[in-house]
Design a protein around this motif. Structure first.
Motif, PDB file in Angstrom:
ATOM      1  N   ARG A   1       0.750  -1.337   0.072  1.00  0.00           N
ATOM      2  CA  ARG A   1       0.000  -0.148  -0.085  1.00  0.00           C
ATOM      3  C   ARG A   1       0.732   1.203   0.002  1.00  0.00           C
ATOM      4  O   ARG A   1       0.285   2.124  -0.602  1.00  0.00           O
TER       5      ARG A   1
ATOM      6  N   ALA B   1       0.802   3.926  -3.411  1.00  0.00           N
ATOM      7  CA  ALA B   1       0.832   5.224  -3.224  1.00  0.00           C
ATOM      8  C   ALA B   1       1.756   6.211  -3.638  1.00  0.00           C
ATOM      9  O   ALA B   1       1.522   7.023  -4.389  1.00  0.00           O
TER      10      ALA B   1
ATOM     11  N   GLU C   1      -6.540   0.807  -6.168  1.00  0.00           N
ATOM     12  CA  GLU C   1      -5.799   2.156  -5.594  1.00  0.00           C
ATOM     13  C   GLU C   1      -5.030   1.698  -4.213  1.00  0.00           C
ATOM     14  O   GLU C   1      -3.832   2.234  -3.808  1.00  0.00           O
ATOM     15  N   GLU C   2      -5.757   1.092  -3.341  1.00  0.00           N
ATOM     16  CA  GLU C   2      -5.229   0.587  -2.075  1.00  0.00           C
ATOM     17  C   GLU C   2      -5.110  -1.159  -2.284  1.00  0.00           C
ATOM     18  O   GLU C   2      -6.352  -1.787  -2.261  1.00  0.00           O
TER      19      GLU C   2
END
Length: 392
Positions: free
Chosen positions: A293, A297, A316-317
């Motif tokens: 994660r 990011a 996205e995560e």
């Protein structure tokens, strides 16, 4: 098309394949020469590196015991360990996951009286196994909603024809290693039960799912009637798989394992590597998932800073320690940039191959493991800037 034109097309295809083969060799050399990589891959590793998995093997099993013969000894010890981890009555070792799942669903078809298996059209048996279900095992697959996610309970209830088994790939690799929520998963299982269907988990990477679900392995496996797990995907073993479930199912599966040619004379090197993965790699997976994660990011931030805001990390995560990256470029362009970065800087950010899901699009898989834990978010952003500088 004229003969000359056809010849030109053939040469063009051949030359593209040759370029990709040369690029693969460069990528392998760059991987081996890199001082830093985001992930160390068994695909690109040397025989020496792979054999290193068996160092200190005496810590894993008594090496003075007799070698296995057709599934005895150390194989039975691995089966018992897997059953204990997953909380099932029994487990059977298989040389491949393809064989394990064919056998599992063949057995369930006999028990339910229905050879129909409902599964996602992106599931591994559909995409990667050359129709083995139908060609070898006589199982009839029907495809659930094609959306790039696991099916919902509503979709299971509304499906227009009966099926004897529901197969769920956790995570669904070809949709981006995605998982449902725990609540969604339990509802899907309940919906299948309402239809009198058994539930089988394609858990090749089930080991990676505990952080996302917030549940231990045995609680996740307990939802299903049977579970397949792999020893080389998450756990870095030489190969092999296990089918876990009720004792009577596993005994039946062992009979079919023999018929399918899976009753191998001796398998102790592969089994030892599986025990090494369970002992050494399995406890580290939650840390890999959490750091994935951080890496995801930082990739988003790095591409935005480099003027490529369209770059997409999916999910996205990340749900596991693996996820996908999409870029608005031809795959050969980004593959070349990734290899050049490693050759010129000694840093390999993207070590896996790139696919082309559409014109002007490239997608690759990101895998965060032990080597990736050494990368801070700043390291990732800096590597992205270096990579982006090599794009046209």
């Amino acid at each position: 098309m004229t003969e000359t034109a056809e010849q030109g097309v053939g040469e063009s295809v051949a030359s593209a394949e040759e370029r990709r083969e040369r690029l693969f060799e460069r990528r392998r050399a760059a991987y081996r020469g890199a001082r830093r990589v985001l992930a160390r891959s068994s695909v690109l590793g040397t025989l020496r590196e792979r054999l290193a998995l068996l160092e200190n093997a005496e810590e894993l099993y008594d090496l003075d015991e007799s070698a296995d013969l057709y599934g005895t000894g150390i194989v039975e010890a691995l089966e018992a360990k897997v059953a204990g981890l997953l909380g099932t009555e029994a487990a059977a070792f298989f040389p491949t996951g393809t064989m394990a799942q064919q056998v599992a669903l063949r057995c369930w078809a006999g028990r339910t009286g229905d050879p129909t298996v409902a599964l996602h059209p992106l599931a591994h048996p559909v995409v990667h196994e050359r129709d083995a279900f139908t060609q070898v095992s006589g199982v009839r697959p029907v495809h659930l909603n094609p959306a790039p996610r696991l099916p919902t309970a509503a979709e299971i209830r509304a499906f227009e024809e009966p099926f004897g088994a529901l197969m769920l790939e956790l995570p669904l690799r070809d949709a981006g290693f995605v998982l449902p929520s725990w609540e969604e998963l339990t509802e899907v299982v309940e919906a299948a039960r309402e239809r009198d269907a058994v539930v089988h988990f394609d858990g090749a990477r089930l080991w990676e799912t505990t952080v996302h679900f917030g549940r231990p392995l045995h609680e996740i496996a307990d939802l299903a009637d049977s579970v397949y797990v792999s020893f080389y995907k998450s756990l870095n073993g030489f190969g092999g798989a296990a089918l876990a479930g009720p004792g009577t199912l596993v005994e039946q599966a062992k009979a079919w394992r023999h018929r399918y040619g899976g009753q191998v004379f001796q398998q102790f090197p592969t089994v030892l590597s599986a025990l090494a993965g369970l002992e050494r790699e399995l406890p580290r997976l939650p840390g890999y998932v959490r750091h994935a994660r951080v890496v995801a990011a930082a990739l988003r931030e790095g591409f935005a800073a480099a003027g490529l805001p369209w770059a997409r990390v999916h999910p996205e995560e990340p749900h596991t320690n693996e996820f996908r990256l999409w870029l608005p470029y031809d795959r050969d362009v980004v593959a070349e940039a990734a290899v050049r970065q490693a050759e010129e800087t000694g840093v390999l950010l993207f070590g896996r191959s790139w696919d082309a899901p559409g014109p002007g699009l490239a997608v690759t898989e990101i895998d965060v493991r032990a080597a990736g834990l050494e990368w801070t978010a700043d390291d990732v952003r800096a590597a992205v800037a270096e990579f982006a500088s090599r794009l046209p």
